[in-house]
Write an enzyme that holds these catalytic residues in place. Structure first.
Site, PDB file in Angstrom:
ATOM      1  N   PHE A  13       0.815  -1.202   0.000  1.00 32.31           N
ATOM      2  CA  PHE A  13       0.000   0.000   0.000  1.00 32.31           C
ATOM      3  C   PHE A  13       0.851   1.255   0.000  1.00 32.31           C
ATOM      4  O   PHE A  13       1.825   1.367   0.767  1.00 32.31           O
ATOM      5  CB  PHE A  13      -0.872   0.074   1.273  1.00 32.31           C
ATOM      6  CG  PHE A  13      -1.997  -0.899   1.308  1.00 32.31           C
ATOM      7  CD1 PHE A  13      -3.266  -0.547   0.869  1.00 32.31           C
ATOM      8  CD2 PHE A  13      -1.800  -2.180   1.807  1.00 32.31           C
ATOM      9  CE1 PHE A  13      -4.312  -1.453   0.914  1.00 32.31           C
ATOM     10  CE2 PHE A  13      -2.839  -3.089   1.854  1.00 32.31           C
ATOM     11  CZ  PHE A  13      -4.099  -2.725   1.404  1.00 32.31           C
ATOM     12  N   ASP A  14       0.463   2.206  -0.818  1.00 30.67           N
ATOM     13  CA  ASP A  14       0.801   3.589  -0.536  1.00 30.67           C
ATOM     14  C   ASP A  14      -0.026   3.998   0.678  1.00 30.67           C
ATOM     15  O   ASP A  14      -1.133   3.504   0.887  1.00 30.67           O
ATOM     16  CB  ASP A  14       0.446   4.465  -1.738  1.00 30.67           C
ATOM     17  CG  ASP A  14       0.419   5.937  -1.376  1.00 30.67           C
ATOM     18  OD1 ASP A  14       1.472   6.453  -0.962  1.00 30.67           O
ATOM     19  OD2 ASP A  14      -0.662   6.535  -1.470  1.00 30.67           O
ATOM     20  N   CYS A  15       0.502   4.922   1.486  1.00 33.87           N
ATOM     21  CA  CYS A  15      -0.252   5.366   2.665  1.00 33.87           C
ATOM     22  C   CYS A  15      -0.949   6.703   2.436  1.00 33.87           C
ATOM     23  O   CYS A  15      -2.160   6.824   2.579  1.00 33.87           O
ATOM     24  CB  CYS A  15       0.677   5.462   3.879  1.00 33.87           C
ATOM     25  SG  CYS A  15      -0.183   5.934   5.402  1.00 33.87           S
ATOM     26  N   THR A  18      -3.910   7.308  -0.085  1.00 30.79           N
ATOM     27  CA  THR A  18      -4.653   6.058  -0.202  1.00 30.79           C
ATOM     28  C   THR A  18      -5.332   5.691   1.111  1.00 30.79           C
ATOM     29  O   THR A  18      -6.528   5.404   1.148  1.00 30.79           O
ATOM     30  CB  THR A  18      -3.712   4.918  -0.631  1.00 30.79           C
ATOM     31  OG1 THR A  18      -3.036   5.295  -1.841  1.00 30.79           O
ATOM     32  CG2 THR A  18      -4.481   3.623  -0.870  1.00 30.79           C
TER      33      THR A  18
END
Length: 243
Positions: A13-15, A18
């Site tokens: 995941f991008d944080c 997102t």
């Protein structure tokens, strides 16, 4: 859903953008600043002005800590707009990451996805910043890779090389799916590594790119969703485990 969720063991995941609403966090500081000088400026307008400056700072100074990058990007945005930025104002943005809110669906969706996959963070942030944000997300990630750990910022290929190495160490090679909002920071470079992606299009109901630069490239996305929860529920349906 155009991808088979049984084909993956882990989600990276991008944080920010997102899982954490970085546009709201940044706009909370630079929006009021801009309107003190130009009352007609919208949050969207100042985010667009900011986006290219942050990208330039991260590209030019890959070893910079993210709070310092925020400060410098704010100063450059002020210069570009012809507006003054005080040290106190720059520090306010630089210190703001722990205050950035999570999207309303992030914690619940991550809890659902955690039942099915290992979860990995690949984030353009420093370790302390992510630790504060993670308290809002309420899930234990199996791996956390920050820009501070890697020494560069997405879309630098080095960040995805680091992700690939970690995936190989954990036995996830070829079974890792990247989940992110930013085409510019995430999906364009991920595609260069053959890493399939799910686009969480948080801006689906708004035109333009906001705080994220125009990707200026075509991207082949495995699936697109307007929210993380939509993706999580689709995974549950596909796996036959929906509550």
């Amino acid at each position: 859903m155009s991808l088979d969720p049984t084909g993956y063991d882990a989600l990276s995941f991008d944080c920010y953008g997102t899982l954490i609403d970085w546009e709201a966090g940044i706009a909370a500081v630079i929006g009021p600043w801009a309107r003190r000088h130009r009352p007609e400026m919208s949050d969207e307008g100042v985010l667009v002005a900011y986006s290219e400056n942050e990208a330039a700072v991260l590209r030019e100074t890959p070893g910079i800590l993210y709070p310092d990058a925020l400060r410098e990007a704010f100063r450059r945005t002020g210069e570009a707009l012809g507006l003054p930025v005080t040290d106190i104002e720059a520090d306010t943005l630089g210190d703001s990451v722990p205050d950035w809110p999570a999207f309303d669906d992030s914690a619940e969706a991550l809890a659902i996805l955690k039942d099915h996959y290992a979860l990995v963070i690949l984030s353009n942030v420093h370790r302390a910043g992510f630790a504060a944000s993670n308290e809002r997300l309420g899930v234990e990630f199996d791996e956390i890779l920050t820009a501070q750990d890697i020494g560069s910022y997405k879309p630098n290929p080095a960040n995805f090389e680091a992700l690939e190495r970690r995936a190989a160490e954990r036995g996830w090679s070829g079974r890792l799916l990247h989940v992110a909002q930013s085409l510019f920071h995430d999906h364009v470079p991920a595609q260069q590594f053959g890493l399939p992606g799910v686009w969480i299009n948080r801006r689906h109901d708004r035109p333009g790119w906001g705080a994220t630069p125009d990707p200026q490239a075509s991207v082949d996305i495995a699936a697109e969703y307007p929210s993380l929860m939509d993706f999580a529920r689709d995974v549950e349906r596909a796996l036959g485990r929906e509550n």
